[in-house]
Design a protein around this motif. Structure first.
Motif, PDB file in Angstrom:
ATOM      1  N   ASP A  63      -0.041   4.406  -1.163  1.00  0.00           N
ATOM      2  CA  ASP A  63      -0.762   5.684  -1.273  1.00  0.00           C
ATOM      3  C   ASP A  63      -0.325   6.709  -0.231  1.00  0.00           C
ATOM      4  OD1 ASP A  63      -2.122   4.572  -3.334  1.00  0.00           O
ATOM      5  OD2 ASP A  63      -3.974   4.196  -2.225  1.00  0.00           O
ATOM      6  N   LYS A  64       0.000   6.236   0.964  1.00  0.00           N
ATOM      7  CA  LYS A  64       0.328   7.143   2.060  1.00  0.00           C
ATOM      8  C   LYS A  64       1.830   7.284   2.293  1.00  0.00           C
ATOM      9  CE  LYS A  64      -3.982   7.917   3.038  1.00  0.00           C
ATOM     10  NZ  LYS A  64      -4.585   9.255   2.871  1.00  0.00           N
TER      11      LYS A  64
ATOM     12  N   SER B 168       0.873  -1.190   0.000  1.00  0.00           N
ATOM     13  CA  SER B 168       0.000   0.000   0.000  1.00  0.00           C
ATOM     14  C   SER B 168       0.899   1.225   0.000  1.00  0.00           C
ATOM     15  CB  SER B 168      -0.909   0.009   1.236  1.00  0.00           C
ATOM     16  OG  SER B 168      -0.152   0.085   2.424  1.00  0.00           O
TER      17      SER B 168
END
Length: 362
Positions: free
Chosen positions: A158-159, A156
């Protein structure tokens, strides 16, 4: 071009340095302007070009992992600006001044490897490496590269930017490591005090933090994702081994479906699979080889005598009759992972038998 790096010069002094670099830094193709031709370029594999270097940069961006430019920083910034795409795909760009005193990491410092390339080139030239990436300068965790040298993959991304900001700005950060290699800290100093390490999401749940780094092979539950990935990054270590037995000629599609369904049932990520393990009789099994090729897994095999060194709770006389081993998937999973116990001892599905073990990092 087969080499990963291109080194380009457009001045007399730059040509001298780029020729030396090409001779002493493996994997480098050399380019410079044809007006500096010396006559030995074809023999040395050196590429000559006419006109502005700006004209060849788009092709270099497509062909190479890293581009080393003996050109001023300002000029390079202007030339590459129109051809930039994304830090996930742009090559590393490194700039060197005309006296060879400074090697500067300009683009794709982490994901593209420009920081590492800068250090290597500076060492070859006897120059000073100039790296401005905050995590490198501060000697802390590089969020977008964390665990990469250990084979971890980001699940992940995205952050990544706000989490990186939390790390370098010394905000409270929870680092949850449920599995994976323990030797991820690369500096000769303690982990910064604002980064707290926890062995599970359960323990971290009770603590306050602004950002999270989660290292796990589990599929997180929805409430865990909300708590830890709303401003967090999830990493998948290569911590799972799949032991597989199958009938001769079992198709890729059946093997793949069995693997994916089983991992989903166990709430484990396919991205954390390190390798498959089986008996050496299956080393040429087309379905297994195709499955490994599709996912980038290694196929590890063992002889029947090696498999029989593992004591099984449910040895099979039928399997022994045909293979000489009392089990295939169960012992292969333990031998390859170094584990003492299975996450899944054995599951029979159609033409295949599957066992799952987690790699021992002790």
């Amino acid at each position: 071009m087969s080499n990963p790096f291109a080194a380009v010069a457009i001045t007399k002094h730059g040509v001298e340095m780029v020729r030396n670099l090409g001779a002493s830094f493996p994997g480098t193709d050399v380019y410079y302007m044809s007006k500096f031709e010396r006559g030995d370029e074809q023999e040395g594999g050196i590429q000559l070009f006419e006109g502005s270097v700006k004209l060849i940069l788009p092709d270099l961006f497509r062909q190479y992992n890293g581009i080393i430019l003996f050109i001023s920083l300002g000029a390079v910034v202007r030339m590459i600006a129109p051809i930039l795409v994304d830090k996930k795909v742009d090559p590393a760009v490194v700039v060197i001044d005309d006296r060879g005193e400074h090697v500067i990491s300009v683009l794709s410092g982490h994901l593209g490897g420009a920081n590492e390339l800068t250090r290597h080139v500076a060492a070859v030239l006897g120059a000073r490496a100039v790296i401005t990436t905050a995590s490198d300068v501060q000697g802390t965790i590089p969020v977008d590269m964390f665990g990469r040298e250990l084979g971890w993959v980001v699940d992940s991304f995205d952050k990544a930017t706000p989490v990186s900001a939390a790390v370098v700005n010394e905000e409270p950060v929870a680092l949850i490591q449920e599995t994976g290699e323990q030797n991820w800290w690369r500096y000769d100093k303690p982990v910064p005090a604002h980064i707290k390490v926890y062995p599970s999401v359960a323990e971290a749940s009770r603590e306050p933090f602004n950002a999270a780094l989660v290292v796990s092979d589990r599929l997180l539950e929805p409430e865990e994702e909300e708590r830890f990935l709303s401003n967090g990054v999830l990493y998948r270590p290569k911590s799972l081994v799949l032991g597989i037995g199958c009938n001769r000629g079992t198709a890729l599609e059946e093997l793949e479906a069995g693997v994916l369904d089983t991992l989903q049932e166990l709430r484990l990520s396919v991205k954390s699979v390190r390798n498959l393990a089986t008996i050496d009789l299956k080393k040429d099994e087309e379905g297994l080889l195709a499955l490994c090729a599709k996912y980038g897994w290694e196929l590890v095999t063992y002889t029947p005598s090696e498999l029989n060194t593992v004591q099984l709770p449910n040895p099979s006389d039928t399997v022994f009759k045909y293979t000489g081993a009392y089990g295939v998937s169960e012992p292969a999973a333990l031998l390859s992972s170094g584990a003492k116990h299975w996450l899944l001892e054995k599951k029979k599905s159609g033409n295949m038998t599957l066992s799952v073990a987690r790699v021992s990092y002790d």
